[in-house]
Design an enzyme around this catalytic site. Structure first.
Site, PDB file in Angstrom:
ATOM      1  N   HIS A 256       2.801  70.428 -15.463  1.00 55.24           N
ATOM      2  CA  HIS A 256       2.442  71.760 -15.976  1.00 55.24           C
ATOM      3  C   HIS A 256       1.303  71.583 -16.979  1.00 55.24           C
ATOM      4  O   HIS A 256       1.520  71.106 -18.095  1.00 55.24           O
ATOM      5  CB  HIS A 256       3.703  72.360 -16.639  1.00 55.24           C
ATOM      6  CG  HIS A 256       3.505  73.700 -17.273  1.00 55.24           C
ATOM      7  ND1 HIS A 256       4.453  74.273 -18.093  1.00 55.24           N
ATOM      8  CD2 HIS A 256       2.484  74.585 -17.210  1.00 55.24           C
ATOM      9  CE1 HIS A 256       4.031  75.449 -18.504  1.00 55.24           C
ATOM     10  NE2 HIS A 256       2.826  75.668 -17.991  1.00 55.24           N
TER      11      HIS A 256
ATOM     12  N   MET B  52      -0.139  69.387 -22.953  1.00 56.92           N
ATOM     13  CA  MET B  52      -0.723  70.374 -23.886  1.00 56.92           C
ATOM     14  C   MET B  52      -1.903  69.752 -24.606  1.00 56.92           C
ATOM     15  O   MET B  52      -1.834  68.588 -25.025  1.00 56.92           O
ATOM     16  CB  MET B  52       0.317  70.787 -24.920  1.00 56.92           C
ATOM     17  CG  MET B  52       1.584  71.341 -24.327  1.00 56.92           C
ATOM     18  SD  MET B  52       2.711  71.851 -25.624  1.00 56.92           S
ATOM     19  CE  MET B  52       4.132  72.324 -24.658  1.00 56.92           C
TER      20      MET B  52
ATOM     21  N   ASP C 179       5.078  68.399 -19.310  1.00 52.64           N
ATOM     22  CA  ASP C 179       4.320  69.422 -20.035  1.00 52.64           C
ATOM     23  C   ASP C 179       3.131  68.805 -20.748  1.00 52.64           C
ATOM     24  O   ASP C 179       3.284  68.105 -21.753  1.00 52.64           O
ATOM     25  CB  ASP C 179       5.233  70.098 -21.062  1.00 52.64           C
ATOM     26  CG  ASP C 179       6.201  71.066 -20.405  1.00 52.64           C
ATOM     27  OD1 ASP C 179       5.730  71.953 -19.675  1.00 52.64           O
ATOM     28  OD2 ASP C 179       7.416  70.916 -20.621  1.00 52.64           O
TER      29      ASP C 179
ATOM     30  N   MET D 127      -1.048  72.800 -19.588  1.00 55.13           N
ATOM     31  CA  MET D 127      -1.361  73.845 -20.574  1.00 55.13           C
ATOM     32  C   MET D 127      -2.623  73.397 -21.293  1.00 55.13           C
ATOM     33  O   MET D 127      -2.601  73.003 -22.464  1.00 55.13           O
ATOM     34  CB  MET D 127      -0.171  74.009 -21.532  1.00 55.13           C
ATOM     35  CG  MET D 127       0.995  74.731 -20.879  1.00 55.13           C
ATOM     36  SD  MET D 127       2.536  74.525 -21.780  1.00 55.13           S
ATOM     37  CE  MET D 127       3.108  72.997 -21.047  1.00 55.13           C
TER      38      MET D 127
ATOM     39  N   SER E 108      12.335  69.324 -18.698  1.00 55.14           N
ATOM     40  CA  SER E 108      10.995  69.273 -19.295  1.00 55.14           C
ATOM     41  C   SER E 108      10.958  68.106 -20.279  1.00 55.14           C
ATOM     42  O   SER E 108      11.685  68.095 -21.270  1.00 55.14           O
ATOM     43  CB  SER E 108      10.721  70.592 -20.014  1.00 55.14           C
ATOM     44  OG  SER E 108       9.961  70.372 -21.162  1.00 55.14           O
TER      45      SER E 108
ATOM     46  N   ASP F 228      10.231  79.028 -16.709  1.00 55.66           N
ATOM     47  CA  ASP F 228      10.097  77.977 -17.729  1.00 55.66           C
ATOM     48  C   ASP F 228      10.094  78.604 -19.120  1.00 55.66           C
ATOM     49  O   ASP F 228       9.222  79.419 -19.430  1.00 55.66           O
ATOM     50  CB  ASP F 228       8.774  77.236 -17.466  1.00 55.66           C
ATOM     51  CG  ASP F 228       8.531  76.073 -18.418  1.00 55.66           C
ATOM     52  OD1 ASP F 228       9.375  75.817 -19.294  1.00 55.66           O
ATOM     53  OD2 ASP F 228       7.482  75.414 -18.272  1.00 55.66           O
TER      54      ASP F 228
ATOM     55  N   MET G  41       6.323  82.128 -16.862  1.00 55.35           N
ATOM     56  CA  MET G  41       6.727  81.651 -18.189  1.00 55.35           C
ATOM     57  C   MET G  41       7.634  82.700 -18.844  1.00 55.35           C
ATOM     58  O   MET G  41       7.306  83.889 -18.879  1.00 55.35           O
ATOM     59  CB  MET G  41       5.496  81.424 -19.083  1.00 55.35           C
ATOM     60  CG  MET G  41       4.584  80.287 -18.652  1.00 55.35           C
ATOM     61  SD  MET G  41       5.378  78.668 -18.618  1.00 55.35           S
ATOM     62  CE  MET G  41       5.842  78.445 -20.351  1.00 55.35           C
TER      63      MET G  41
ATOM     64  N   HIS H  93       9.721  67.661 -14.833  1.00 51.85           N
ATOM     65  CA  HIS H  93       8.662  68.605 -15.244  1.00 51.85           C
ATOM     66  C   HIS H  93       7.939  68.013 -16.455  1.00 51.85           C
ATOM     67  O   HIS H  93       8.559  67.738 -17.481  1.00 51.85           O
ATOM     68  CB  HIS H  93       9.328  69.937 -15.598  1.00 51.85           C
ATOM     69  CG  HIS H  93       8.399  71.023 -16.030  1.00 51.85           C
ATOM     70  ND1 HIS H  93       7.779  71.879 -15.136  1.00 51.85           N
ATOM     71  CD2 HIS H  93       7.989  71.422 -17.254  1.00 51.85           C
ATOM     72  CE1 HIS H  93       7.033  72.754 -15.797  1.00 51.85           C
ATOM     73  NE2 HIS H  93       7.139  72.498 -17.090  1.00 51.85           N
TER      74      HIS H  93
HETATM   75  C1  DX5 Z   1       6.797  75.397 -23.007  1.00 51.45           C
HETATM   76  C2  DX5 Z   1       7.025  74.342 -21.943  1.00 51.45           C
HETATM   77  C3  DX5 Z   1       8.427  74.251 -21.503  1.00 51.45           C
HETATM   78  C4  DX5 Z   1       9.426  73.924 -22.579  1.00 51.45           C
HETATM   79  C5  DX5 Z   1      10.805  74.215 -22.126  1.00 51.45           C
HETATM   80  O1  DX5 Z   1       5.452  75.538 -23.241  1.00 51.45           O
HETATM   81  O2  DX5 Z   1       6.248  74.621 -20.808  1.00 51.45           O
HETATM   82  O3  DX5 Z   1       8.568  73.412 -20.367  1.00 51.45           O
HETATM   83  O4  DX5 Z   1       9.313  72.626 -23.038  1.00 51.45           O
HETATM   84  O5  DX5 Z   1      11.666  73.971 -23.190  1.00 51.45           O
HETATM   85  P1  DX5 Z   1      12.901  74.916 -23.544  1.00 51.45           P
HETATM   86  O6  DX5 Z   1      13.831  74.855 -22.376  1.00 51.45           O
HETATM   87  O7  DX5 Z   1      13.466  74.324 -24.783  1.00 51.45           O
HETATM   88  O8  DX5 Z   1      12.363  76.308 -23.737  1.00 51.45           O
HETATM   89 ZN    ZN Z   2       6.529  73.614 -18.787  1.00 46.04          ZN
END
Ligand code: DX5
Ligand code: ZN
Length: 228
Positions: free
Chosen positions: A78, A49, A47, A80, A20, A184, A149, A45
Site C-alpha cells: 500500500h 509512507m 504500508d 502512501m 498491516s 483498511d 480507506m 499488507h
Molecule cells: C493506515 C494504514 C493501515 C493501518 C491499519 O494509513 O494504511 O494499514 O496501519 O492499522 P489499524 O488497523 O490499527 O487501523
Molecule cells: Zn494500509
C-alpha cells in the site's frame, strides 16, 4: 503463475485478513512473519509512507525486499507516497504481488494501473474517507482491487469511519463480483462484520492483531466474524 494471478486468486478464500506490518516488531521480522503464518495468515499488507503524501514516514523498498526473503506469502503493498509512478518498478523488483496507489497521489491513475499490470503485479487503487468514489471509478477497468480507506491514511490505531461502509456497498452493487474490495483502518472485532456485509473481501488489520500477545486467536475471531 504470475504474481497478479496469485494475488487475485486469494479472493476465492475470502474473508482474507491482512495484517498491516506497521506496528510489528521490526527488530525481529523473521519471528513476526513466522508467527503470522502460523496464525493462518495468507497475505501480508505493507504500508509505505513517505512523509509527504502523508505526514508519517514508515519504510520503503529494503523492508519489502527483506520480507520477500522471509516468506512466500503474497505481499500487498500500500503506497502512501507522492508520485507513486516513479517507484512502481522498484516495488515490483522488491517483491510486491499487489501494488496499491492512492487516487489523490496519482496524476494519471489509469496509466499507473496499466503500468503495474504490465510489470506483472495486481493493481490497486485507494481512496481516503473524504475522497469520492468517482475518483476511483475512473480506473475500474484497469485495476484488480479497490482499497476503501476507513481512516485517513497515515497512522495505525485510528477509529473506523463508517463512510467506508457506504462506499463498499455502492461499489459492490456497481461492480458485481468482478473486483477485490479491501478495507483498511480501524478494522477490528467491532467493525469487521459490517465491512463484510457491505461487500469487502479483504480486511487490513493493524492494531487489533499486533496489540495481542498471540495472533492465532484474534485472526480466528476476525475470520469468523467476517464469515457470518
Ligand atoms: C493506515 C494504514 C493501515 C493501518 C491499519 O494509513 O494504511 O494499514 O496501519 O492499522 P489499524 O488497523 O490499527 O487501523
Ligand atoms: Zn494500509
Amino acid at each position: 503463475m504470475n504474481r497478479r494471478q496469485r494475488f487475485v486468486d486469494l479472493r476465492a478464500q475470502r474473508p482474507v485478513i491482512l495484517p498491516s506490518l506497521l506496528m510489528c516488531d521490526f527488530g525481529d521480522l523473521r519471528s513476526e512473519v513466522d508467527r503470522l503464518a502460523e496464525a493462518g495468515i495468507r497475505s501480508l499488507h505493507l504500508d509505505v509512507m513517505d512523509g509527504h503524501f502523508v505526514p508519517n514516514l514508515s519504510y520503503g523498498m529494503p523492508i519489502v525486499a527483506a520480507i520477500r526473503e522471509l516468506t512466500d506469502l503474497p505481499l500487498d503493498v500500500h503506497l502512501m507516497i507522492s508520485e507513486p509512478e516513479k517507484y512502481l518498478d522498484a516495488f515490483y523488483e522488491a517483491g510486491a504481488d499487489c501494488i496499491t496507489i492512492h487516487s489523490e497521489a496519482s496524476t494519471d491513475l489509469v496509466a499507473a494501473c496499466q503500468q503495474i499490470r504490465s510489470l506483472g503485479a495486481a493493481a490497486g487503487v485507494a481512496i481516503n474517507p473524504t475522497t469520492p468514489l468517482a475518483d476511483l471509478e475512473i480506473a475500474l477497468e484497469v485495476c484488480d482491487l479497490a482499497l476503501i480507506m476507513s481512516v485517513q491514511a497515515g497512522w495505525g490505531g485510528q477509529s473506523f469511519e463508517p463512510i467506508a461502509l457506504e462506499k463498499l456497498r455502492e461499489l459492490r452493487a456497481k461492480v458485481g463480483d468482478s473486483l477485490i474490495l479491501e478495507v483498511d483502518g480501524g478494522v477490528n472485532a467491532s467493525t469487521i462484520a459490517e465491512c463484510a456485509s457491505a461487500g469487502a473481501d479483504m480486511f487490513v488489520v493493524g492494531s487489533a492483531i499486533f496489540k495481542q500477545p498471540q495472533y492465532g486467536p484474534v485472526v480466528d475471531e476476525l475470520t469468523g466474524l467476517a464469515s457470518s
